[in-house]
Design an enzyme around this catalytic site. Structure first.
Site, PDB file in Angstrom:
ATOM      1  N   GLU A   1      -6.658   4.969   7.940  1.00  0.00           N
ATOM      2  CA  GLU A   1      -6.417   6.375   7.577  1.00  0.00           C
ATOM      3  C   GLU A   1      -7.652   6.984   6.910  1.00  0.00           C
ATOM      4  O   GLU A   1      -7.929   8.173   7.079  1.00  0.00           O
ATOM      5  CB  GLU A   1      -5.162   6.466   6.689  1.00  0.00           C
TER       6      GLU A   1
ATOM      7  N   SER B   1       3.668  -1.759  10.445  1.00  0.00           N
ATOM      8  CA  SER B   1       5.128  -1.817  10.685  1.00  0.00           C
ATOM      9  C   SER B   1       5.744  -3.169  10.353  1.00  0.00           C
ATOM     10  O   SER B   1       6.651  -3.632  11.042  1.00  0.00           O
ATOM     11  CB  SER B   1       5.449  -1.419  12.133  1.00  0.00           C
TER      12      SER B   1
ATOM     13  N   GLU C   1      -5.016  -4.504  10.870  1.00  0.00           N
ATOM     14  CA  GLU C   1      -3.988  -3.480  11.026  1.00  0.00           C
ATOM     15  C   GLU C   1      -4.260  -2.689  12.308  1.00  0.00           C
ATOM     16  O   GLU C   1      -5.092  -1.765  12.298  1.00  0.00           O
ATOM     17  CB  GLU C   1      -4.002  -2.520   9.835  1.00  0.00           C
TER      18      GLU C   1
ATOM     19  N   ASN D   1       0.870  -1.173   0.000  1.00  0.00           N
ATOM     20  CA  ASN D   1       0.000   0.000   0.000  1.00  0.00           C
ATOM     21  C   ASN D   1       0.907   1.222   0.000  1.00  0.00           C
ATOM     22  O   ASN D   1       1.474   1.577   1.031  1.00  0.00           O
ATOM     23  CB  ASN D   1      -0.891  -0.038   1.253  1.00  0.00           C
TER      24      ASN D   1
ATOM     25  N   HIS E   1      -9.398   1.398   5.155  1.00  0.00           N
ATOM     26  CA  HIS E   1      -8.119   1.587   5.845  1.00  0.00           C
ATOM     27  C   HIS E   1      -8.318   2.571   6.998  1.00  0.00           C
ATOM     28  O   HIS E   1      -9.112   3.511   6.886  1.00  0.00           O
ATOM     29  CB  HIS E   1      -7.073   2.120   4.855  1.00  0.00           C
TER      30      HIS E   1
ATOM     31  N   LYS F   1       0.127   4.225  -0.292  1.00  0.00           N
ATOM     32  CA  LYS F   1      -0.533   5.414   0.272  1.00  0.00           C
ATOM     33  C   LYS F   1      -0.321   6.606  -0.671  1.00  0.00           C
ATOM     34  O   LYS F   1      -0.277   6.408  -1.887  1.00  0.00           O
ATOM     35  CB  LYS F   1      -0.026   5.666   1.696  1.00  0.00           C
TER      36      LYS F   1
ATOM     37  N   GLY G   1       2.891   2.668  10.795  1.00  0.00           N
ATOM     38  CA  GLY G   1       3.880   3.731  10.623  1.00  0.00           C
ATOM     39  C   GLY G   1       4.621   4.119  11.887  1.00  0.00           C
ATOM     40  O   GLY G   1       5.296   5.141  11.927  1.00  0.00           O
TER      41      GLY G   1
HETATM   42  P1  13P Z   1       3.235   0.679   7.669  1.00  0.00           P
HETATM   43  O1  13P Z   1       3.741  -0.640   7.085  1.00  0.00           O
HETATM   44  O2  13P Z   1       3.944   1.872   7.121  1.00  0.00           O
HETATM   45  O3  13P Z   1       3.178   0.613   9.156  1.00  0.00           O
HETATM   46  O4  13P Z   1       1.720   0.842   7.165  1.00  0.00           O
HETATM   47  C1  13P Z   1       0.853  -0.232   7.276  1.00  0.00           C
HETATM   48  C2  13P Z   1      -0.365   0.086   6.518  1.00  0.00           C
HETATM   49  O5  13P Z   1      -1.113   0.982   6.874  1.00  0.00           O
HETATM   50  C3  13P Z   1      -0.649  -0.697   5.310  1.00  0.00           C
HETATM   51  O6  13P Z   1      -1.940  -0.476   4.844  1.00  0.00           O
END
Ligand code: 13P
Length: 256
Positions: A102, A214, A170, A13, A100, A15, A176
């Site tokens: 976010e 992560s 997640e 992903n 997601h 983003k 992150g």
């Molecule tokens: P990170 O791997 O950067 O922690 O992000 C995970 C994520 O949100 C994947 O959708």
């Protein structure tokens, strides 16, 4: 094998990151490695909307799938700035990430909206990757299983099956941050999700449950070996070919 009979899926992903030039270089590097590796895992790349066509072109015929990061509930209409699932299918997408954390946080997306988007995705022939996960406060309060359970029940549309939908667990606090749950905590949650899927989704015993948050080369082998973990949804590390590849190898090894 983390779940007998389930082939792992490792999804990147991206983003809202990258440039067209960076996307081109990254995908050509991944393609080159994938061609030579006979990896025992499926790979999926989910770039931002504007790069889907270019990345899709590069992935044609490679066996690596293309995915998007969101879609609208409708097939078409007056929705400025939105993109329909059918448009994504037209571009060659096989999957779309939905719900997601976010998007749930930044755009106030509810589980009911996520279910409506997933229904639209399935109607367009896309696979829906439905994301769930608790916040740090919810985990500290011991509510993580209940929260994830409600999110799954409310976010999965009636049309979902083991072959057209994927769950990505997640934990919000692991995204992150460099923090991850312990393998025992991941196992407990994935077993909880599996039990729920078995009762609610046709073929739920065979539905993929990805872990995300992560995931890095340094923890991939351990996390991917956890029972009922069927691959990874990778954020930051999916933007570096060495890291993404090492994670893909970790997942493939766990299924070997
Ligand atoms: P990170 O791997 O950067 O922690 O992000 C995970 C994520 O949100 C994947 O959708």
């Amino acid at each position: 094998m983390t779940t007998p009979g389930i082939r792992p899926l490792v999804a990147g992903n991206w983003k809202m990151n990258g440039t067209l030039a960076m996307a081109g270089a990254l995908v050509s590097d991944i393609n080159g490695r994938y061609r030579q590796a006979a990896l025992k895992a499926d790979l999926l790349l989910c770039p931002p909307f504007p790069y889907l066509a270019a990345v899709g072109g590069q992935l044609t015929g490679t066996g690596i799938s293309l995915g998007a990061q969101d879609c609208h509930t409708g097939a078409s209409g007056a929705h400025t700035g939105d993109v329909s699932a059918q448009m994504l299918a037209d571009l060659g997408c096989r999957y779309v990430i939905l719900g997601h954390s976010e998007r749930r946080a930044d755009h106030g997306e509810s589980s009911a909206l996520v279910a409506a988007k997933a229904k639209a995705a399935l109607a367009a022939g896309l696979g829906a990757i439905i994301c769930v996960g608790e916040t740090e406060a919810q985990r500290n309060a011991g509510e993580e299983k209940k929260i994830v359970e409600y999110q799954i029940i409310d976010s999965i549309p009636a049309e979902a099956t083991a072959t057209n939908a994927v769950i990505a667990y997640e934990p919000v606090w692991a995204i992150g941050t460099g923090k991850t749950p312990t393998p025992a905590d991941v196992e407990a949650m994935h077993r909880h999700i599996r039990a729920l899927l078995v009762t609610r989704v046709p073929g739920g015993a065979g539905m993929r449950i990805l872990y995300g948050g992560s995931v890095k080369p340094s923890n991939a082998a351990e996390l991917m070996a956890v029972p009922e973990v069927n691959g990874a949804l990778v954020g930051g590390a999916s933007l570096k070919v060495e890291d993404f590849w090492a994670i893909a190898e970790g997942a493939a090894k766990s299924a070997a």
